[in-house]
Design a protein around this motif. Structure first.
Motif, PDB file in Angstrom:
ATOM      1  N   LEU A 201      45.014 -10.063 -51.880  1.00 61.48           N
ATOM      2  CA  LEU A 201      46.048 -10.675 -51.525  1.00 61.48           C
ATOM      3  C   LEU A 201      46.719 -11.678 -52.363  1.00 61.48           C
ATOM      4  O   LEU A 201      46.051 -12.223 -53.530  1.00 61.48           O
ATOM      5  CB  LEU A 201      44.927 -11.873 -50.647  1.00 61.48           C
ATOM      6  CG  LEU A 201      44.656 -11.600 -49.013  1.00 61.48           C
ATOM      7  CD1 LEU A 201      43.569 -12.267 -48.602  1.00 61.48           C
ATOM      8  CD2 LEU A 201      46.006 -11.606 -48.188  1.00 61.48           C
ATOM      9  N   CYS A 202      47.891 -12.240 -52.086  1.00 61.42           N
ATOM     10  CA  CYS A 202      48.650 -13.222 -52.923  1.00 61.42           C
ATOM     11  C   CYS A 202      48.661 -14.277 -51.809  1.00 61.42           C
ATOM     12  O   CYS A 202      49.335 -14.110 -50.747  1.00 61.42           O
ATOM     13  CB  CYS A 202      49.825 -12.863 -53.221  1.00 61.42           C
ATOM     14  SG  CYS A 202      51.072 -13.657 -54.253  1.00 61.42           S
TER      15      CYS A 202
ATOM     16  N   MET B 221      49.872 -17.291 -51.588  1.00 65.20           N
ATOM     17  CA  MET B 221      51.153 -18.438 -51.424  1.00 65.20           C
ATOM     18  C   MET B 221      52.009 -17.619 -50.833  1.00 65.20           C
ATOM     19  O   MET B 221      52.040 -16.411 -50.508  1.00 65.20           O
ATOM     20  CB  MET B 221      51.605 -18.492 -52.876  1.00 65.20           C
ATOM     21  CG  MET B 221      50.786 -19.418 -53.726  1.00 65.20           C
ATOM     22  SD  MET B 221      50.559 -21.189 -52.708  1.00 65.20           S
ATOM     23  CE  MET B 221      49.104 -21.759 -53.351  1.00 65.20           C
TER      24      MET B 221
ATOM     25  N   CYS C  81      55.504 -19.060 -55.394  1.00 68.77           N
ATOM     26  CA  CYS C  81      54.242 -19.567 -56.032  1.00 68.77           C
ATOM     27  C   CYS C  81      54.477 -20.085 -57.543  1.00 68.77           C
ATOM     28  O   CYS C  81      55.255 -19.297 -58.233  1.00 68.77           O
ATOM     29  CB  CYS C  81      53.025 -18.231 -56.168  1.00 68.77           C
ATOM     30  SG  CYS C  81      51.640 -19.020 -57.210  1.00 68.77           S
TER      31      CYS C  81
ATOM     32  N   CYS D  77      52.042 -12.410 -62.691  1.00 71.96           N
ATOM     33  CA  CYS D  77      51.822 -13.711 -62.677  1.00 71.96           C
ATOM     34  C   CYS D  77      50.446 -13.995 -63.457  1.00 71.96           C
ATOM     35  O   CYS D  77      50.331 -15.265 -63.954  1.00 71.96           O
ATOM     36  CB  CYS D  77      51.204 -14.192 -61.161  1.00 71.96           C
ATOM     37  SG  CYS D  77      49.730 -13.999 -60.463  1.00 71.96           S
TER      38      CYS D  77
ATOM     39  N   LEU E  32      45.360 -17.284 -60.799  1.00 72.55           N
ATOM     40  CA  LEU E  32      44.759 -18.732 -60.882  1.00 72.55           C
ATOM     41  C   LEU E  32      44.404 -19.106 -59.585  1.00 72.55           C
ATOM     42  O   LEU E  32      43.257 -19.903 -59.543  1.00 72.55           O
ATOM     43  CB  LEU E  32      46.056 -19.701 -61.240  1.00 72.55           C
ATOM     44  CG  LEU E  32      45.886 -21.011 -61.281  1.00 72.55           C
ATOM     45  CD1 LEU E  32      44.596 -21.320 -62.199  1.00 72.55           C
ATOM     46  CD2 LEU E  32      47.057 -21.706 -61.700  1.00 72.55           C
TER      47      LEU E  32
HETATM   48  S1  SF4 Z   1      48.689 -17.041 -58.845  1.00 71.96           S
HETATM   49 FE1  SF4 Z   1      50.208 -17.140 -57.242  1.00 71.96          FE
HETATM   50  S2  SF4 Z   1      51.443 -15.179 -57.365  1.00 71.96           S
HETATM   51 FE2  SF4 Z   1      49.526 -15.009 -58.608  1.00 71.96          FE
HETATM   52  S3  SF4 Z   1      48.297 -14.007 -56.696  1.00 71.96           S
HETATM   53 FE3  SF4 Z   1      47.933 -16.141 -56.789  1.00 71.96          FE
HETATM   54  S4  SF4 Z   1      49.179 -16.833 -55.127  1.00 71.96           S
HETATM   55 FE4  SF4 Z   1      49.959 -14.710 -55.816  1.00 71.96          FE
END
Ligand code: SF4
Lengths: 336, 155
Positions: free
Chosen positions: A173-174, A176, A181, A198, A236
């Motif tokens: 899952l991402c 944002m 993001c 990222c 993160l």
């Molecule tokens: S840090 Fe941001 S871009 Fe990377 S997986 Fe998490 S929500 Fe997605």
């Protein structure tokens, strides 16, 4: 809208994964070139010119499609890298390109009117009005929706959308609104939209200590996993932080999305395609996930009323998942 | 690890990675140790002139550790490294990017079990190859072999 069986779209970071996808039931495989024109710009990953041609041949011979992700945002100084990639896609006979940048969409629409365009999840279009815009301006034929909509929002978008809708069915899952993001830029200076990554590997450090495995991103401690605690990717958003006394997953837990539970609903609402995340994963992952989802889609198509999720499907998928568990993500959120 | 085992590993790795030399050059000089934790053995190697070469015991840029079974499962592509890593069955310490780079290079290698057939006199080669290819497809021999190995190496 189409109400037939949704297509199964699988990821491939290399030729062996592409073959695994085709052999195990994917209807289409999405790939990227080996550069920063796509959101999985990892060292050694993706397709060089030879591999792309061979992959397309392999898929087409089996009657399957190849989609190309060109879903990062070019900057002024490197614009031609992206347009060259679009031209190359057409020469190679790619079945559709997945893009996010409006400038690039315009380039593709005007230079290659016959090229099928899909709107990438990186474009972060979450309303049918946004989809109407991309449809009118650039003639997109399909949109991949971000993994942030509740089911009600999803049904509403599908019902009013001028184009086919593709959703994520399984994978990391991402959390944002994809493409927006800024969390990762904050700590690594890189973001998926600009750099195609990222949590770049050179910023990641793991250390096995007496207290467990410590994950650091650019020197910042983002998590510590006890001895047998399942882990996830070092992003993160999936770290544990202290906002009170105890560290906890303040943004998102390490877990993977799995939509097997709501497959009949997706069929009923006319979803065009179900997408599997994970171009960074190995052929073994692609083969297992493709096999399970193929079986699930076929089972659901033959009798949606009696469809039940088989426990071995869940077992196979959970084993491959971040944190070895799954979630319906935003789909099960009550917000509207 | 004893020199024979190291030589076998190095020989096999170079065979598999023969076409990937340009990618390996980007890892020139990097040292890696693979620790087979349940056997208490360590295999030191490095990239020299775009090939895998034995390395002396000592400081490394990357440490990979796992059980013999799990490392075999990885080598045979029965599991992907991320899965084992999430399950805490694989340890990766040091320069993560070397590990990721190397994994991606390995994943991009299209293992061709029939390469030797290519050396048969033409036009015999292609025809036999096609026949074997078809036979494998019909009998699903590759999938069966995969399943047998998978069962044999269950964790
Ligand atoms: S840090 Fe941001 S871009 Fe990377 S997986 Fe998490 S929500 Fe997605």
């Amino acid at each position: 809208m189409n109400d037939h069986k949704p297509e199964l779209i699988c990821p491939a970071g290399g030729l062996p994964a592409l073959k695994a996808a085709v052999d195990n039931g994917a209807d289409a495989v999405y790939v990227g070139f080996r550069d920063d024109t796509n959101a999985r710009n990892f060292p050694g990953l993706n397709f060089g010119p030879d591999d792309t041609a061979r992959g397309i041949e392999y898929a087409h011979r089996a009657g399957k499609k190849i989609l190309l992700a060109l879903n990062t945002y070019p900057q002024v100084h490197n614009w031609s890298v992206w347009t060259t990639a679009v031209d190359r896609a057409v020469e190679l006979g790619i079945d559709a390109v997945i893009m996010a940048d409006p400038g690039l969409l315009r380039y593709a629409a005007s230079h290659h009117p016959g090229l099928r365009l899909h709107l990438s999840v990186q474009a972060s279009a979450t309303t049918y009005k946004a989809l109407e815009f991309y449809h009118q301006r650039f003639g997109i034929r399909r949109a991949v929706l971000p993994r942030v909509l509740s089911l009600q929002q999803l049904w509403h978008t599908i019902a009013n959308s001028p184009v086919e809708i593709e959703v994520f069915g399984y994978g990391s899952l991402c959390v944002m609104v994809e493409g927006r993001c800024a969390l990762s830029s904050y700590i690594t200076g890189r973001s998926p939209n600009a750099s195609g990554v990222c949590s770049p590997a050179e910023s990641v450090r793991w250390e096995e200590t007496a207290l467990g495995r410590e994950s650091r991103l650019n020197g910042v401690l983002i998590d510590r996993h006890g001895l047998n605690e399942a882990a996830g990717y070092p992003t993160l958003c999936k770290g544990r932080y202290c906002t009170g006394t105890q560290p906890y997953y303040a943004v998102e837990e390490p877990t993977s999305l799995n939509i097997l539970d709501i497959l009949p609903d997706l069929f009923r609402h006319g979803i065009a395609a179900v997408k599997v995340e994970g171009r960074q994963r190995s052929p073994a992952y692609v083969a297992s996930v493709a096999r399970v989802l193929r079986e699930a889609l076929d089972t659901c198509a033959s009798d949606p009323e009696r469809y039940l999720v088989r426990s071995q499907w869940t077992a196979v998928l959970d084993r491959l998942s971040e944190g070895q568990t799954h979630t319906l993500g935003a789909y099960h959120r009550p917000w509207h | 690890m004893d020199p024979v085992a190291t030589a076998i590993f190095v020989g096999m790795a170079n065979r598999v990675l023969a076409k990937r030399q340009p990618d390996l050059v980007r890892l020139e000089g990097r040292r890696v140790v693979i620790e087979v934790s349940d056997l208490g053995k360590s295999l030191y190697w490095m990239i020299r002139r775009g090939r895998i070469a034995p390395a002396p015991v000592g400081a490394v840029d990357l440490r990979i550790a796992g059980s013999a079974k799990d490392l075999c499962r990885l080598a045979l592509r029965l599991d992907d490294p991320d899965t084992l890593f999430f399950a805490r069955r694989l340890v990766l310490e040091g320069e993560t990017s070397i590990g990721l780079h190397f994994k991606n290079i390995l994943d991009s290698v299209d293992l061709d079990w029939f390469a030797p057939i290519r050396y048969l006199p033409a036009p015999l080669g292609p025809r036999i190859r096609q026949t074997i290819d078809r036979a494998i497809r019909i009998t699903q021999a590759d999938r069966r072999l995969h399943d047998i190995l998978d069962r044999a190496l269950q964790p």
